[in-house]
Every structure is written in structure tokens, then in C-alpha cells.
Design a protein around this motif. Sequence first.
Motif, short mmCIF file in Angstrom:
data_model
loop_
_atom_site.label_atom_id
_atom_site.label_comp_id
_atom_site.label_asym_id
_atom_site.label_seq_id
_atom_site.Cartn_x
_atom_site.Cartn_y
_atom_site.Cartn_z
N ASP A 28 13.19 1.14 8.91
CA ASP A 28 12.52 2.43 8.78
C ASP A 28 12.65 2.98 7.36
N THR A 29 13.82 2.82 6.76
CA THR A 29 14.04 3.28 5.39
C THR A 29 13.16 2.51 4.41
N ILE A 30 13.06 1.20 4.61
CA ILE A 30 12.22 0.37 3.74
C ILE A 30 10.75 0.73 3.91
N LYS A 31 10.35 1.00 5.15
CA LYS A 31 8.96 1.38 5.42
C LYS A 31 8.62 2.68 4.70
N GLU A 32 9.53 3.65 4.76
CA GLU A 32 9.31 4.93 4.05
C GLU A 32 9.22 4.70 2.55
N ALA A 33 10.14 3.88 2.02
CA ALA A 33 10.12 3.59 0.58
C ALA A 33 8.83 2.89 0.19
N SER A 34 8.37 1.97 1.03
CA SER A 34 7.13 1.23 0.76
C SER A 34 5.95 2.19 0.66
N GLU A 35 5.84 3.09 1.64
CA GLU A 35 4.74 4.05 1.64
C GLU A 35 4.82 4.97 0.42
N LYS A 36 6.05 5.36 0.06
CA LYS A 36 6.24 6.26 -1.08
C LYS A 36 5.86 5.57 -2.39
N VAL A 37 6.28 4.32 -2.55
CA VAL A 37 5.98 3.58 -3.78
C VAL A 37 4.47 3.48 -3.97
N VAL A 38 3.77 3.08 -2.93
CA VAL A 38 2.32 2.86 -3.07
C VAL A 38 1.58 4.19 -3.24
N SER A 39 2.03 5.24 -2.57
CA SER A 39 1.31 6.52 -2.68
C SER A 39 1.62 7.26 -3.97
N GLU A 40 2.79 7.02 -4.58
CA GLU A 40 3.18 7.79 -5.77
C GLU A 40 3.00 7.04 -7.08
N VAL A 41 2.85 5.74 -7.04
CA VAL A 41 2.66 4.98 -8.28
C VAL A 41 1.17 4.72 -8.43
N LEU A 42 0.54 5.49 -9.33
CA LEU A 42 -0.91 5.48 -9.46
C LEU A 42 -1.51 4.10 -9.76
N PRO A 43 -0.91 3.28 -10.63
CA PRO A 43 -1.52 1.96 -10.85
C PRO A 43 -1.58 1.12 -9.57
N LEU A 44 -0.62 1.30 -8.67
CA LEU A 44 -0.66 0.57 -7.40
C LEU A 44 -1.79 1.08 -6.51
N GLN A 45 -1.98 2.39 -6.49
CA GLN A 45 -3.10 2.96 -5.73
C GLN A 45 -4.42 2.42 -6.25
N SER A 46 -4.55 2.40 -7.58
CA SER A 46 -5.79 1.92 -8.20
C SER A 46 -6.03 0.46 -7.85
N LEU A 47 -4.97 -0.35 -7.93
CA LEU A 47 -5.10 -1.77 -7.63
C LEU A 47 -5.52 -1.98 -6.18
N GLU A 48 -4.93 -1.21 -5.27
CA GLU A 48 -5.30 -1.32 -3.86
C GLU A 48 -6.79 -1.03 -3.67
N SER A 49 -7.29 -0.01 -4.35
CA SER A 49 -8.72 0.35 -4.27
C SER A 49 -9.59 -0.74 -4.88
N GLU A 50 -9.14 -1.29 -6.01
CA GLU A 50 -9.92 -2.34 -6.67
C GLU A 50 -10.02 -3.58 -5.79
N ILE A 51 -8.93 -3.91 -5.10
CA ILE A 51 -8.95 -5.06 -4.19
C ILE A 51 -9.94 -4.81 -3.06
N GLN A 52 -9.91 -3.61 -2.49
CA GLN A 52 -10.85 -3.26 -1.41
C GLN A 52 -12.29 -3.34 -1.90
N ASN A 53 -12.55 -2.78 -3.10
CA ASN A 53 -13.91 -2.80 -3.65
C ASN A 53 -14.39 -4.23 -3.89
N ARG A 54 -13.50 -5.09 -4.39
CA ARG A 54 -13.88 -6.47 -4.66
C ARG A 54 -14.18 -7.21 -3.35
N LEU A 55 -13.37 -6.95 -2.32
CA LEU A 55 -13.63 -7.56 -1.02
C LEU A 55 -14.96 -7.10 -0.45
N ASP A 56 -15.22 -5.79 -0.56
CA ASP A 56 -16.49 -5.24 -0.06
C ASP A 56 -17.67 -5.88 -0.78
N LYS A 57 -17.54 -6.05 -2.11
CA LYS A 57 -18.61 -6.65 -2.90
C LYS A 57 -18.81 -8.11 -2.49
#
Length: 197
Positions: A28-57
Motif C-alpha cells: 500500500d505504501t509503495i502504491k501511494e508512492a507510485s501514484e505520487k511520483v507519477v502525478s507530481e513529477v511533470l516529465p513523467l506525466q508528459s511522457l505518459e501522455s506522449e505514450i498514449q498519444n503515440r499509441l492512439d496515432k
Amino acid sequence: SKSWRRSPLSQLLKLADLPLESLQPYVDTIKEASEKVVSEVLPLQSLESEIQNRLDKMIGSLYGLDPQLGLKATTPEALLEALTLFADGAQRRPLDRISLGLQNVFYLSLLSLLLEKRQIKRNTKKEPFMPIVALEEPEAHLHPHLQRLVFKDFLGEAEKRKLPVLISTHSPHLVSVTQLKDLVLLKNHGRDGCKAT
């Protein structure tokens, strides 16, 4: 993964009879940390979106893959699989950062411990246990002094457990710690083929 399931560390963890539910608070602690890392580190958020956009394309949104970055250990099983051995105490160097010879020493020590624990477990259940360990030129990348230390122990433990070990080697250092009765010399005799002594 398949390599994790076959590793001695994975098998030792199974033999430890660790109740998986005891890991849930850490998961549970790792899951919380995982969600926090991805939601608070902007380059990771951007990368996640770029991956989704590339898959959609590439394939459109029909398959709904919805990729999300995160840490792997979000179940008790995944947490165990994420466990790893480190070398050099407080420096915590991953094993892929140490010499191949020392990696082999770690592997042989885990294998020896695993054989010991399996034999103990099988003896308590009165089940036969007779693995045959076969090692091909295990001296590779090992300093001669380490060859003698490692195999004096490994072969001594195998003899105590009465477990057969077959080793092919060119190392006089490994041979020097082997009992004479256990040595088989294979020699080429030309047209007569290979002869064992």
C-alpha cells in the motif's frame, strides 16, 4: 517473469513460508508512492501522455490500452519479485555492477543454501530428494583463491548432503580442493577416442 521463478532467490523466498498478507502494508505504501511520483513529477506525466498519444496515432483508441507509468511492486507477489540482492553492504551495489566472478559466487552460495533448505524440508516430509548439480567450467571469471574457497565449501557441503555434483573444468585450483576419488580425467587418444581415468 520466467527468470525470476527459476532463480534460487525466488525459490528460497518460497521456502521461507512468508505469509503474503504480511506484505500488504508495504505494498500500500509503495502504491501511494507510485501514484505520487507519477502525478507530481511533470516529465513523467508528459511522457505518459506522449505514450498514449503515440499509441492512439498508431492503432487508434479501439483497444483502450490506457498506459500508465508506475512502480511495479503493487501486489505482494510483485513486491517479492522486486526484491534483489545487493553487494558491498551499505553501498548497496546491484549484482550487475560487480564482477561476473563474484556474481557466480553469489549464485553458487544461493544454490547451496537452496539445496540445503530443500533437503531439510523434504526430510521432514519423508520425501526423497536427489537433485544432480551439473556445472560447466564454473571457474570462469573467478580468481584462483576464490576458486579454491568456493569449491572447497560447495563440494564439502554436497558430500555431507550426499548429493551428486558433476563439474567439467580445466582449473587445477578447483581440482586441488577435490578428493582424488572424485576426479575423472578425460584424455584424447586420437583414433581411439577419449578415455576416462
